[in-house]
Design an enzyme around this catalytic site. Structure first.
Site, short mmCIF file in Angstrom:
data_model
loop_
_atom_site.label_atom_id
_atom_site.label_comp_id
_atom_site.label_asym_id
_atom_site.label_seq_id
_atom_site.Cartn_x
_atom_site.Cartn_y
_atom_site.Cartn_z
N ILE A 1 0.64 7.18 4.20
CA ILE A 1 1.70 6.72 5.08
C ILE A 1 2.63 5.76 4.35
CG2 ILE A 1 2.16 5.28 7.11
CD1 ILE A 1 -0.32 6.50 8.42
N SER A 34 -2.71 0.86 14.60
CA SER A 34 -3.33 2.16 14.88
C SER A 34 -3.52 2.31 16.38
CB SER A 34 -4.69 2.27 14.18
OG SER A 34 -5.43 3.38 14.66
N TYR A 54 -13.08 -1.36 12.28
CA TYR A 54 -11.69 -1.01 12.00
C TYR A 54 -10.83 -1.20 13.25
CZ TYR A 54 -7.65 2.08 11.41
OH TYR A 54 -6.37 2.60 11.37
N GLY A 72 0.82 -1.21 0.00
CA GLY A 72 0.00 0.00 0.00
C GLY A 72 0.85 1.25 0.00
#
Length: 257
Positions: free
Chosen positions: A18, A137, A150, A13
């Site tokens: 990021i 996260s 999430y 990704g």
């Protein structure tokens, strides 16, 4: 001596946000970076822009897509650093989040990392060298009510990282997770657009009051910069005394010692 010079580094990704910043930091250290995204044309465009050595395209939301990436990377050589950055997020009411949505988050945010670690960590252990960094996260420690699906996926990723680190005991392979806080990217801009609609406000109003209303424990009272996350990721990849850790780059949002 630069520990990363000519070492093969995969950042999933990495065409934006990021992931792109992480890839650019490794390129600056003369690593042989593999840029990854879903669209081959976009991957090649970004690869050329950042001066990365390689580019691969694959959709990591399925086993087939992960296997496609694995085949491409294996043809390049043995990884020294694997950064599992691919992930999805969005605002959605818990009671409106159906099984298909939960499965989608499970496949992308957890199983893509599981599949890549299962393949590439084995080679790292055989070579007695390598680093895995899973981008989680702060929501993995402090679940957000507006995006529970999430948050749960990131909690699982943190646990996966610690469990995998146990497998590396006594070797020169490390596995860590990194926990960015609210970081300003194109994806976060979309997140705030969704949050604004949910609250019936203008996006500028939501952004200006975000840290007071939604993240009052933040000590820096601002968004994390993608470069700050990238610098921390590079640090984790080279320091062999850090293993099994969850490094917080979240501005002090998680109130603990």
């Amino acid at each position: 001596m630069n520990k990363l010079s000519e070492k093969i580094v995969l950042v999933t990704g990495s065409t934006k946000g990021i992931g792109r910043s992480i890839a650019e930091h490794f390129v600056a250290l003369d690593a042989h970076v593999i840029v990854h995204g879903r669209n081959a044309e976009e991957v090649e465009k970004i690869r050329q822009q950042m001066g990365a050595k390689y580019g691969v395209a694959a959709d990591l939301s399925s086993a087939e897509g992960c296997n496609k990436l694995i085949d491409q990377v294996s043809a390049i050589g043995s990884l020294e650093v694997l950064v599992n950055n691919t992930g999805i997020f969005g605002v959605k009411d818990f009671f409106e989040t159906d099984d298909d949505e939960w499965e989608k988050y499970f496949q992308v945010n957890i199983m893509s990392s599981v599949r890549l670690c299962r393949q590439f960590m084995k080679t790292m252990l055989d070579n007695n060298s390598g680093s895995v960094i899973n981008v989680a996260s702060e929501a993995g420690f402090k679940p957000l009510p507006q995006m529970i699906h999430y948050s749960v996926s990131k909690t699982a990723l943190i646990s996966l990282s610690r469990g995998l680190a146990e497998i590396t005991k006594g070797t020169q392979v490390t596995v860590n997770s990194i926990l960015p806080g609210p970081t300003w990217t194109d994806g976060v801009e979309k997140y705030f657009d969704g949050l604004a609609k949910e609250e019936g406000k203008e996006i500028d109003e939501v952004i200006s009051s975000y840290f007071d209303e939604h993240e009052p424990t933040s000590l820096i009272k601002r968004f994390v910069d993608v470069q700050e996350v990238a610098e921390a990721t590079v640090f984790l990849s080279t320091n062999k005394a850090i293993n099994g850790s969850a490094l917080r780059v979240e501005g002090g949002i998680i109130r603990s010692i």
